[in-house]
Structure formats: structure tokens, C-alpha cells
Design a protein around this motif. Structure first.
Motif, PDB file in Angstrom:
ATOM      1  N   PHE A   2       0.836  -1.206   0.000  1.00 29.82           N
ATOM      2  CA  PHE A   2       0.000   0.000   0.000  1.00 29.82           C
ATOM      3  C   PHE A   2       0.868   1.253   0.000  1.00 29.82           C
ATOM      4  O   PHE A   2       0.602   2.211  -0.724  1.00 29.82           O
ATOM      5  CB  PHE A   2      -0.916   0.017   1.226  1.00 29.82           C
ATOM      6  CG  PHE A   2      -2.221  -0.685   1.003  1.00 29.82           C
ATOM      7  CD1 PHE A   2      -3.390   0.039   0.855  1.00 29.82           C
ATOM      8  CD2 PHE A   2      -2.289  -2.053   0.942  1.00 29.82           C
ATOM      9  CE1 PHE A   2      -4.593  -0.600   0.653  1.00 29.82           C
ATOM     10  CE2 PHE A   2      -3.480  -2.708   0.740  1.00 29.82           C
ATOM     11  CZ  PHE A   2      -4.638  -1.982   0.589  1.00 29.82           C
ATOM     12  N   GLN A   3       1.880   1.242   0.826  1.00 32.55           N
ATOM     13  CA  GLN A   3       2.746   2.411   0.945  1.00 32.55           C
ATOM     14  C   GLN A   3       3.465   2.695  -0.379  1.00 32.55           C
ATOM     15  O   GLN A   3       3.553   3.847  -0.809  1.00 32.55           O
ATOM     16  CB  GLN A   3       3.753   2.198   2.069  1.00 32.55           C
ATOM     17  CG  GLN A   3       4.493   3.449   2.467  1.00 32.55           C
ATOM     18  CD  GLN A   3       5.334   3.207   3.711  1.00 32.55           C
ATOM     19  OE1 GLN A   3       5.808   2.102   3.959  1.00 32.55           O
ATOM     20  NE2 GLN A   3       5.505   4.251   4.493  1.00 32.55           N
ATOM     21  N   PHE A 106      -5.500  -6.704   6.372  1.00 35.72           N
ATOM     22  CA  PHE A 106      -4.367  -6.457   7.266  1.00 35.72           C
ATOM     23  C   PHE A 106      -4.220  -7.559   8.315  1.00 35.72           C
ATOM     24  O   PHE A 106      -3.146  -7.737   8.871  1.00 35.72           O
ATOM     25  CB  PHE A 106      -4.512  -5.115   7.973  1.00 35.72           C
ATOM     26  CG  PHE A 106      -4.268  -3.908   7.093  1.00 35.72           C
ATOM     27  CD1 PHE A 106      -3.866  -4.024   5.783  1.00 35.72           C
ATOM     28  CD2 PHE A 106      -4.455  -2.645   7.602  1.00 35.72           C
ATOM     29  CE1 PHE A 106      -3.642  -2.920   4.985  1.00 35.72           C
ATOM     30  CE2 PHE A 106      -4.232  -1.521   6.827  1.00 35.72           C
ATOM     31  CZ  PHE A 106      -3.827  -1.655   5.507  1.00 35.72           C
ATOM     32  N   THR A 133      -3.458   6.387   1.166  1.00 32.35           N
ATOM     33  CA  THR A 133      -2.933   5.134   1.708  1.00 32.35           C
ATOM     34  C   THR A 133      -2.352   5.361   3.099  1.00 32.35           C
ATOM     35  O   THR A 133      -2.446   4.483   3.958  1.00 32.35           O
ATOM     36  CB  THR A 133      -1.865   4.543   0.774  1.00 32.35           C
ATOM     37  OG1 THR A 133      -0.868   5.522   0.518  1.00 32.35           O
ATOM     38  CG2 THR A 133      -2.470   4.071  -0.529  1.00 32.35           C
ATOM     39  N   ASP A 134      -1.780   6.536   3.331  1.00 38.18           N
ATOM     40  CA  ASP A 134      -1.245   6.843   4.667  1.00 38.18           C
ATOM     41  C   ASP A 134      -2.344   6.786   5.723  1.00 38.18           C
ATOM     42  O   ASP A 134      -2.155   6.226   6.807  1.00 38.18           O
ATOM     43  CB  ASP A 134      -0.589   8.221   4.692  1.00 38.18           C
ATOM     44  CG  ASP A 134       0.729   8.254   3.942  1.00 38.18           C
ATOM     45  OD1 ASP A 134       1.312   7.174   3.720  1.00 38.18           O
ATOM     46  OD2 ASP A 134       1.170   9.365   3.586  1.00 38.18           O
ATOM     47  N   LEU A 137      -3.322   3.133   6.262  1.00 41.84           N
ATOM     48  CA  LEU A 137      -2.293   2.410   7.008  1.00 41.84           C
ATOM     49  C   LEU A 137      -2.300   2.787   8.487  1.00 41.84           C
ATOM     50  O   LEU A 137      -2.245   1.911   9.356  1.00 41.84           O
ATOM     51  CB  LEU A 137      -0.917   2.667   6.403  1.00 41.84           C
ATOM     52  CG  LEU A 137      -0.673   2.016   5.046  1.00 41.84           C
ATOM     53  CD1 LEU A 137       0.610   2.539   4.426  1.00 41.84           C
ATOM     54  CD2 LEU A 137      -0.651   0.506   5.169  1.00 41.84           C
TER      55      LEU A 137
END
Length: 146
Positions: A2-3, A106, A133-134, A137
């Protein structure tokens, strides 16, 4: 994963597979715009999310679902058209729906992935607010910790 997709501002489809579930996440310029899963839980359904968020009464949901059976229209269209909810309520619920699917991923212990880059993402631009995405996450880590 994702990152990297977020940092590189990629557009495309991320396919995720475990032994029990298959999921997909659509990205546009590194932002999450849609997610889907082969396993839908009752709490993931749009109407139930809106009731849980206090934006929709259970009786109104039942009326909208009955109308949906007859008209075959999307539930979101009926909820907006009949003024059960507002546009902002729908955007918030759809965002939560996407995030709940991703947060389940996750928790997987193992799985496989494949990213298919595309030039353009296909999603409901009118009702979906892209999520960084941040944010996903950080929120995902917080929820897993809980």
C-alpha cells in the motif's frame, strides 16, 4: 505494498488472495477509491453501515430494500432519491465500507498479491471520496492494535 503504491502515485488494481478470501483494491494516483471482497460480512453492507453510523433508521433501510427488489436500482440511488440520507452520508459510508474490507486484509497471516497498473481507474466518482494510503495504514494499524 500500500505504501509503495501510494508513494509512487500509481493507478491500477491490486489483487489480494489468501486461502479463505480474495480481494481487490482500486487505486487512482496512489489514493484508494474502491475495494471489494469475495467474502462480504453483514456489517460491510452499505445499509447496515448507515444504520450503525446512526444516519439511517432500520425501518427506512427496510423500505429502501423493498423498493430495490422491485426497481433493481442501486441501494445508494434509492437512499439519496428518497432523501433517507444525504450525499455526504453516502460518501462517508462508502469510505468506511472500503476501509473495513482493507482492514480485514491487514489481519491475514499470509497471501499473494498482484498489481495491475492501468491508465485510468473505474469507480463512482460522484459518491466516492479517494482515501490516502497513509490514512488507511495509520487507521489500520490503530485498529489491529485494539
Amino acid at each position: 505494498i500500500f505504501q509503495l503504491i501510494g508513494m509512487q502515485r500509481k493507478t491500477g488494481l491490486l489483487i489480494l488472495e489468501s486461502d479463505q478470501e480474495k480481494g481487490s483494491v482500486v487505486f487512482e494516483n496512489g489514493m484508494v477509491v474502491h475495494a471489494d471482497s469475495s467474502v462480504f460480512r453483514v456489517e460491510d453492507l452499505l445499509g447496515n453501515l448507515l444504520v450503525w453510523q446512526g444516519k439511517l433508521k432500520p425501518a427506512s433501510l427496510n423500505e429502501a430494500l423493498a423498493r430495490q427488489k422491485v426497481s433493481m436500482q442501486h441501494l445508494s440511488f434509492i437512499l439519496i432519491d428518497q432523501r433517507y440520507i444525504g450525499q455526504d452520508d453516502l460518501k462517508t459510508a462508502l469510505s468506511e465500507q472500503v476501509q473495513q474490507i482493507i482492514f480485514r486484509v491487514f489481519r491475514w497471516k499470509s497471501g499473494n498479491y498482484h498489481f495491475d497498473p492501468t491508465a485510468e481507474a473505474d469507480y463512482d466518482r460522484e459518491n466516492v471520496a479517494p482515501v490516502s494510503t497513509d490514512h488507511i495504514l495509520m487507521e489500520g494499524i490503530r485498529r489491529v492494535d485494539e
